[in-house]
Design a protein around this motif. Sequence first.
Motif, PDB file in Angstrom:
ATOM      1  N   TRP A   9      64.281  98.969  80.144  1.00  0.00           N
ATOM      2  CA  TRP A   9      64.617  98.016  79.091  1.00  0.00           C
ATOM      3  C   TRP A   9      66.088  98.179  78.713  1.00  0.00           C
ATOM      4  CZ3 TRP A   9      59.805  99.952  79.687  1.00  0.00           C
ATOM      5  CH2 TRP A   9      58.703  99.077  79.529  1.00  0.00           C
ATOM      6  N   SER A  10      66.791  97.070  78.545  1.00  0.00           N
ATOM      7  CA  SER A  10      68.207  97.108  78.199  1.00  0.00           C
ATOM      8  C   SER A  10      68.392  97.356  76.708  1.00  0.00           C
ATOM      9  CB  SER A  10      68.873  95.786  78.582  1.00  0.00           C
ATOM     10  OG  SER A  10      68.367  94.726  77.781  1.00  0.00           O
ATOM     11  N   PRO A  11      69.554  97.859  76.313  1.00  0.00           N
ATOM     12  CA  PRO A  11      69.874  97.930  74.882  1.00  0.00           C
ATOM     13  C   PRO A  11      69.868  96.537  74.267  1.00  0.00           C
ATOM     14  CG  PRO A  11      71.403  99.267  76.172  1.00  0.00           C
ATOM     15  CD  PRO A  11      70.604  98.459  77.159  1.00  0.00           C
ATOM     16  N   GLU A  12      69.480  96.438  73.003  1.00  0.00           N
ATOM     17  CA  GLU A  12      69.366  95.135  72.348  1.00  0.00           C
ATOM     18  C   GLU A  12      70.671  94.361  72.371  1.00  0.00           C
ATOM     19  OE1 GLU A  12      67.774  95.323  68.452  1.00  0.00           O
ATOM     20  OE2 GLU A  12      65.878  96.258  69.070  1.00  0.00           O
ATOM     21  N   GLU A  13      71.787  95.071  72.275  1.00  0.00           N
ATOM     22  CA  GLU A  13      73.073  94.400  72.174  1.00  0.00           C
ATOM     23  C   GLU A  13      73.662  94.010  73.529  1.00  0.00           C
ATOM     24  OE1 GLU A  13      73.801  98.799  72.594  1.00  0.00           O
ATOM     25  OE2 GLU A  13      72.436  97.497  71.435  1.00  0.00           O
ATOM     26  N   SER A  15      73.456  92.052  77.221  1.00  0.00           N
ATOM     27  CA  SER A  15      72.798  90.955  77.911  1.00  0.00           C
ATOM     28  C   SER A  15      72.083  91.469  79.147  1.00  0.00           C
ATOM     29  CB  SER A  15      73.818  89.888  78.309  1.00  0.00           C
ATOM     30  OG  SER A  15      74.672  90.365  79.331  1.00  0.00           O
ATOM     31  N   ARG A  16      71.087  90.727  79.582  1.00  0.00           N
ATOM     32  CA  ARG A  16      70.352  91.110  80.792  1.00  0.00           C
ATOM     33  C   ARG A  16      71.275  91.115  82.007  1.00  0.00           C
ATOM     34  NH1 ARG A  16      64.898  88.126  81.374  1.00  0.00           N
ATOM     35  NH2 ARG A  16      64.219  89.758  79.932  1.00  0.00           N
ATOM     36  N   ARG A  60      56.221  92.941  75.049  1.00  0.00           N
ATOM     37  CA  ARG A  60      57.222  92.267  74.235  1.00  0.00           C
ATOM     38  C   ARG A  60      58.022  93.319  73.478  1.00  0.00           C
ATOM     39  NH1 ARG A  60      56.341  86.821  74.233  1.00  0.00           N
ATOM     40  NH2 ARG A  60      54.282  86.154  74.961  1.00  0.00           N
ATOM     41  N   PRO A  61      59.297  93.484  73.799  1.00  0.00           N
ATOM     42  CA  PRO A  61      60.023  92.747  74.837  1.00  0.00           C
ATOM     43  C   PRO A  61      59.569  93.171  76.236  1.00  0.00           C
ATOM     44  CG  PRO A  61      61.404  94.489  73.986  1.00  0.00           C
ATOM     45  CD  PRO A  61      60.174  94.463  73.114  1.00  0.00           C
ATOM     46  N   ASP A  64      63.322  94.639  81.600  1.00  0.00           N
ATOM     47  CA  ASP A  64      64.475  93.888  82.105  1.00  0.00           C
ATOM     48  C   ASP A  64      64.812  94.213  83.554  1.00  0.00           C
ATOM     49  OD1 ASP A  64      65.391  92.471  79.600  1.00  0.00           O
ATOM     50  OD2 ASP A  64      65.419  94.545  78.889  1.00  0.00           O
ATOM     51  N   ALA A  91      67.883 101.605  77.284  1.00  0.00           N
ATOM     52  CA  ALA A  91      67.413 101.931  75.942  1.00  0.00           C
ATOM     53  C   ALA A  91      66.043 102.605  75.977  1.00  0.00           C
ATOM     54  CB  ALA A  91      67.350 100.658  75.097  1.00  0.00           C
TER      55      ALA A  91
END
Length: 237
Positions: A9-13, A15-16, A60-61, A64, A91
């Motif tokens: 999973w990517s950091p929230e800030e 973009s994919r 959810r989420p 990625d 993340a």
Amino acid sequence: MEKVIGALWSPEEESRASFGDRLLATLPAALEAAGARKIRLNIRDETIAPADPLVQRWQRPQQDAVVQFWMPSSNARFRQAVDAALNAHCARFALWLVCESEIIANTDHISQPGERTCGWSQASFISFLPDMGRSAAIAHWHSHHTRVAIETQANFEYIQNLIVRPLTEDAPAYDAFVEECFPREAMNDPRVFFDAGDDEAKFKRNAQAMTASCEAFIDFTRIDVIPTSQFDFGERD
């Protein structure tokens, strides 16, 4: 050697797209330095945007990216360097020990290490029906569904990974991970996906057979299907 599947999973800030670029640039070398081999990344990039309608979501989420690799032992004691490399790149991550079965080897579209594989890869995290015993689900998957998936689809690579056990505490409770590679046109043309060409009767027959077989053992309320771009780093056997 043991095979490990990881959801990233990517950091929230971030973009994919940026996350995928960063993983491709530095994660394979970091994992190799940590002892991993035969590393594969499945990235959700702009190339596979036409396949967005094929996404199925439970988490959810949703994850990625996906990482796959082999190592001598996935025991936590020997995985510390690998976990540190993953922690430095995302993340959150979840890992599973799997048993791989290579149903269709990709012999037609072999890419160089680090290059994108031709077409696209459907990465599917699946769960078996809750009222179906694990042995019965595996028996249907291996003895019936495998044949259907080969005969009704235009997949040029097909790898089944039965989950042996989760390796991280927060890993979603999947039962298997399946990866299939298809021609680029199959992203938005179901007749290509189901290997039917212009034969409408064959398309309907193949789609119905595949749907019926999936519904016989897969819990569609607990499944994540993710179109991806596939990148291999290092030789596969």
